[in-house]
Design an enzyme around this catalytic site. Structure first.
Site, PDB file in Angstrom:
ATOM      1  N   HIS A 160      -3.847   2.148  12.363  1.00 40.75           N
ATOM      2  CA  HIS A 160      -3.010   1.078  13.286  1.00 40.75           C
ATOM      3  C   HIS A 160      -3.776   0.882  14.143  1.00 40.75           C
ATOM      4  CE1 HIS A 160      -0.476   3.510  10.733  1.00 40.75           C
ATOM      5  NE2 HIS A 160       0.520   2.427  10.433  1.00 40.75           N
ATOM      6  N   LYS A 202      -3.413   1.943   3.897  1.00 43.10           N
ATOM      7  CA  LYS A 202      -2.995   1.076   4.412  1.00 43.10           C
ATOM      8  C   LYS A 202      -3.605   0.585   5.796  1.00 43.10           C
ATOM      9  CE  LYS A 202       1.359   0.907   7.446  1.00 43.10           C
ATOM     10  NZ  LYS A 202       2.168   1.824   8.162  1.00 43.10           N
TER      11      LYS A 202
END
Length: 252
Positions: free
Chosen positions: A143, A170
């Protein structure tokens, strides 16, 4: 493209799956929020353990996990401690982070763990192997709440996760402009078409990036995050609105 099946949910086939995050800070709130979430329309429950105050007490953490498992036995449970450096609520040592994830794996209560790519290569590889030995899937994540790197770098990170045997790579990035959203979508499409042999999850955050949360089926992202109550990241929209749009795009 290999799919990932958790309980009866096939990730990587059909419309993107909806993940919701539960961010309660104590057992009482875990219980009340779980009851409220039970009625919502979503596919995967992510428990954001970094919001849980009594982290040092592993028994307390697992008691909360047990409540979630018993309240929603049919939902895949994703155990996520989001580190402070990647936008989470608490900072803990790498050793404590790995120990917490191993305890979750050992508990038999969780179906998936979230493991941050930049935890350290050796620790990541060992924890993936440990999870897989206990039939727990790994969502490997990265992230950046400040910027969006170039498409080549986005693809490189996703490919690194794949090389570390993540079940689902992800990445979530903050756009500074609309063209940053296009960069994320371009990278997603290229990854999906040229390199991915498993489902991936990508998103561009904030209001600017909302289209990326809706268009996963077009560009190659297998899941998206929605909000039941409070959003766990900027740009999330309600699960009901999300399901409506995902269904429209799927049936078009």
């Amino acid at each position: 493209m290999k799919t990932v099946t958790v309980k009866d949910l096939v990730i990587g086939a059909g419309a993107p799956k909806i993940i919701v995050s539960l961010m309660a800070k104590d057992i009482a709130r875990v219980k009340s929020e779980a009851l409220a979430y039970r009625e919502a329309d979503f596919d995967i429950l992510e428990w954001r353990v970094d919001h849980f105050a009594d982290l040092s007490n592993v028994e307390s953490v697992m008691a909360a996990a047990k409540i979630l498992r018993e309240t929603m036995p049919e939902k895949p449970l994703l155990f996520t401690f989001r580190s402070a450096k990647e936008g989470g609520e608490q900072a803990i040592s790498t050793e404590a982070y790995i120990a917490l994830n191993r305890a979750a794996i050992d508990s038999g209560l969780v179906d998936m763990i979230d493991l941050e790519l930049f935890t350290g290569d050796d620790q990541v590889k060992e924890t993936v192997a440990y999870a897989h030995a206990h039939d727990v899937k790994v969502v490997m994540s990265n992230h950046d709440f400040h910027k969006t790197p170039e498409a080549e770098e986005i693809i490189a990170r996703l490919r690194k996760m794949q090389s570390f045997d993540a079940d689902i790579p992800k990445i979530a990035l903050m756009p500074q402009s609309t063209s940053d959203v296009l960069t994320l979508l371009t990278a997603t499409l290229e990854m999906q078409e040229q390199y991915a042999d498993r489902p991936i999850i990508t998103m561009s955050m904030a209001k600017t990036g909302v289209i990326s949360r809706l268009a996963g089926e077009v560009f190659g992202s297998a899941a998206t995050f929605g909000a039941v109550k409070k959003a766990s990241a900027p740009g999330q929209i309600s699960v009901n609105d999300l399901r409506t749009v995902l269904t429209i795009l799927h049936q078009a």
